[in-house]
Enzyme design. Structure first.
Site, PDB file in Angstrom:
ATOM      1  N   SER A  56     -11.683   4.109   4.089  1.00 51.68           N
ATOM      2  CA  SER A  56     -11.102   4.001   2.758  1.00 51.68           C
ATOM      3  C   SER A  56     -12.168   3.554   1.772  1.00 51.68           C
ATOM      4  CB  SER A  56      -9.947   2.998   2.743  1.00 51.68           C
ATOM      5  OG  SER A  56      -9.386   2.917   1.446  1.00 51.68           O
ATOM      6  N   LYS A 106      -4.205   2.995   8.304  1.00 46.82           N
ATOM      7  CA  LYS A 106      -4.749   3.696   7.126  1.00 46.82           C
ATOM      8  C   LYS A 106      -3.639   4.471   6.406  1.00 46.82           C
ATOM      9  CE  LYS A 106      -7.912   5.442   4.335  1.00 46.82           C
ATOM     10  NZ  LYS A 106      -7.384   6.688   3.797  1.00 46.82           N
ATOM     11  N   HIS A 152      -1.844   1.977   4.424  1.00 42.82           N
ATOM     12  CA  HIS A 152      -2.727   1.649   3.288  1.00 42.82           C
ATOM     13  C   HIS A 152      -2.530   2.669   2.174  1.00 42.82           C
ATOM     14  CE1 HIS A 152      -6.418   2.613   1.047  1.00 42.82           C
ATOM     15  NE2 HIS A 152      -6.769   1.342   1.137  1.00 42.82           N
ATOM     16  N   ASN A 153      -2.511   3.946   2.530  1.00 42.01           N
ATOM     17  CA  ASN A 153      -2.372   4.991   1.521  1.00 42.01           C
ATOM     18  C   ASN A 153      -0.972   4.988   0.904  1.00 42.01           C
ATOM     19  OD1 ASN A 153      -4.937   5.619   2.418  1.00 42.01           O
ATOM     20  ND2 ASN A 153      -4.593   7.815   2.380  1.00 42.01           N
ATOM     21  N   GLU A 160      -1.066   2.392  -1.557  1.00 44.47           N
ATOM     22  CA  GLU A 160      -1.878   2.937  -2.655  1.00 44.47           C
ATOM     23  C   GLU A 160      -1.020   3.793  -3.585  1.00 44.47           C
ATOM     24  OE1 GLU A 160      -5.054   6.521  -2.736  1.00 44.47           O
ATOM     25  OE2 GLU A 160      -5.586   4.866  -1.402  1.00 44.47           O
TER      26      GLU A 160
END
Length: 507
Positions: A138, A210, A213-214, A217
């Site tokens: 990232s 991840k 995480h996105n 985001e």
């Protein structure tokens, strides 16, 4: 006497934007790289850029024209990094490496945004050919070049070989303050500081983290965009005025990379001096990770309305022609006027709404990871996950240190909203949040992520929800049964709703 060919530390396949910058980052940190891409020009460009930035003829990046040549130039056992699109390209490269003679003790690291279940399947598929390891990256182009956040997972043995390399190239934070130690130019090395990488867990765990995480985001970006929309359409502020507000907000608890870049986007003008953001078509793209997060939240039963609403917002934006057709047909409220004092108060309330919604988005993401951990038998360290997001990644933000602190106080914390610090922040700011949402609703400006976050907060603080009526409805039309609050837990009941005496049956 013939000179022996140089044996490189790392093989690298895929020199697109992310791949090239990771290669240059590795070279800066003293590693030699054998590089291959199906496009030879990309290999040449990477070599040329490294020599220019290094101001030297020393070859730190060695070009290769085939998979076989790449393997021949690597130290054994081989360590190969892939930076190729998720999906079929990963398998195509894997099969090509098998054909080129890769060995069972060689390690292949997939750094793309692969769907985590695909990673689990690939590790099993290729286990007799090589060791597949995954490490999501990232931070975008800048992060890859000067220090990304890295989320590795797979065989623990592979991690022992990869760890010193990943810790060298990862972003660093000051261990005392938790603030990023920024590396901004080629050749600059930060030797001290906590690296933004940690072993996540077995195959698939890193890509799952991840993915979440996105998803966070998506939510973080959407609530910022909704605040911008309210200020632009509701208060008729200029892009520079909004940038000034965001810049001020970025000095406090909303301090984050996304807020920082939003200021820059809002200030940017085209060649004619017009705000560029006003000229950008309002149709948002997505690559799938936000959608995967939303789907996973539904699958494991984790409430993530802010994240899911952010995905829906991008979908709605894609219906540009429909929205244009609907605008003259669907009426909205009359425009609200504000006095200077009312405007100032509203902007302060909007700040608090953004802050509380941000807390909810992160709480939803971490709760999703916690439920996934239980379902898949992982052992995730949530304090460490928050730590590695403090620098080098897109959602890096000052309050990630507070999330780290929360999980260090209680590693079994079920939800961030139960942590004393975050509970106080939400409780203290909830009336400002409500005032902002109420006013936004009266303005008729869409703010799905901000408002769904408030609904999430109210749902989570409510001991009794109307799901009791819902269970009665389900039992009425489908005999789905229900439990009673005045009976033993786990006992199931069904009412014969259509009969005159409406008898209740214990199941």
């Amino acid at each position: 006497m013939n000179q022996q060919p140089q044996q490189c530390d790392i093989g690298f396949i895929g020199l697109g934007v992310m791949g090239k910058n990771l290669v240059l980052n590795l070279a800066d940190n003293g590693f030699t790289i054998a590089a291959f891409d199906l496009d030879n020009d990309k290999v040449s460009d990477a070599i040329k850029q490294d020599k220019f930035e290094n101001n030297s003829d020393i070859e730190r990046v060695i070009g290769c024209s085939s998979y076989t040549e790449l393997l021949s130039k690597l130290k054994s056992p081989h360590l190969i990094v892939l930076s190729v699109p998720a999906g079929e390209p990963v398998d195509q490269v894997s099969e090509s490496l098998i054909g080129a003679g890769i060995q069972p003790d060689d390690i292949v690291i997939d750094t793309g945004n692969s769907l985590w279940v695909d990673t689990v399947a690939r590790e099993e598929k290729y286990k007799n050919n090589f060791i597949l390891f995954s490490s999501a990256v990232s931070g975008g182009e800048e992060g890859a070049r000067f220090g990304p956040s890295l989320m590795p997972s797979g065989a623990p043995y592979a991690w022992t070989r990869i760890q010193p390399i990943w810790e060298a190239i990862a972003a660093k934070v000051d261990p005392k303050t938790g603030k990023p130690l920024e590396r901004t130019k080629p050749g600059q090395i930060i030797e001290h500081g906590e690296p933004c990488t940690t072993y996540i867990g077995p195959a698939g765990a890193g890509h799952y983290v991840k993915m979440v995480h996105n998803g966070i985001e998506y939510a973080d970006m959407q609530i910022i965009c909704e605040a911008y929309h309210v200020l632009r359409a509701g208060l008729s502020l200029s892009t520079d005025e909004i940038a000034d507000i965001f810049e001020q907000w970025n000095q406090g608890p909303l301090d984050s990379y996304l807020m920082e870049i939003s200021v820059e986007v809002l200030r940017h003008k085209d060649n004619e001096g017009k705000p560029l953001v006003d000229l950008i078509l309002d149709k948002a793209g997505q690559k799938g990770t936000g959608l995967w997060t939303a789907v996973s939240s539904l699958e494991v039963g984790a409430p993530a309305p802010t994240i899911t609403q952010a995905v829906y917002a991008r979908s709605i934006s894609s219906f540009k022609e429909l929205r244009i057709a609907a605008e003259p047909l669907l009426s909205g409220p009359e425009q609200i006027t504000f006095s200077a004092e009312e405007k100032h108060a509203f902007i302060e309330n909007l700040h608090d709404a953004l802050y509380c919604s941000k807390i909810c988005a992160y709480a939803q993401g971490f709760q999703l990871m916690k439920l996934a951990e239980k379902e898949h038998g992982w052992q995730l360290n949530f304090a460490n996950i928050a730590k590695i997001w403090r620098a080098g990644c897109i959602i890096r933000a000052a309050f990630l240190q507070s999330i780290t602190d929360a999980f260090q106080r209680n590693e079994d914390l079920e939800s961030l909203i139960l942590d004393e610090f975050f509970a106080q922040q939400l409780s203290k700011n909830q009336m400002s949040w409500r005032k902002a949402i109420a006013k936004i609703t009266l303005m008729g400006i869409p703010a799905g992520a901000l408002s769904s976050s408030l609904s999430y907060y109210d749902s989570m603080r409510t001991a009794v929800l109307p799901a009791n009526l819902l269970q009665g409805q389900r039992d009425y039309f489908g005999a789905h049964t229900f439990e009673r609050v005045d009976k033993s837990k786990g006992k199931k009941y069904h009412v014969q709703w259509g009969t005159p005496d409406k008898n209740m049956i214990e199941i």
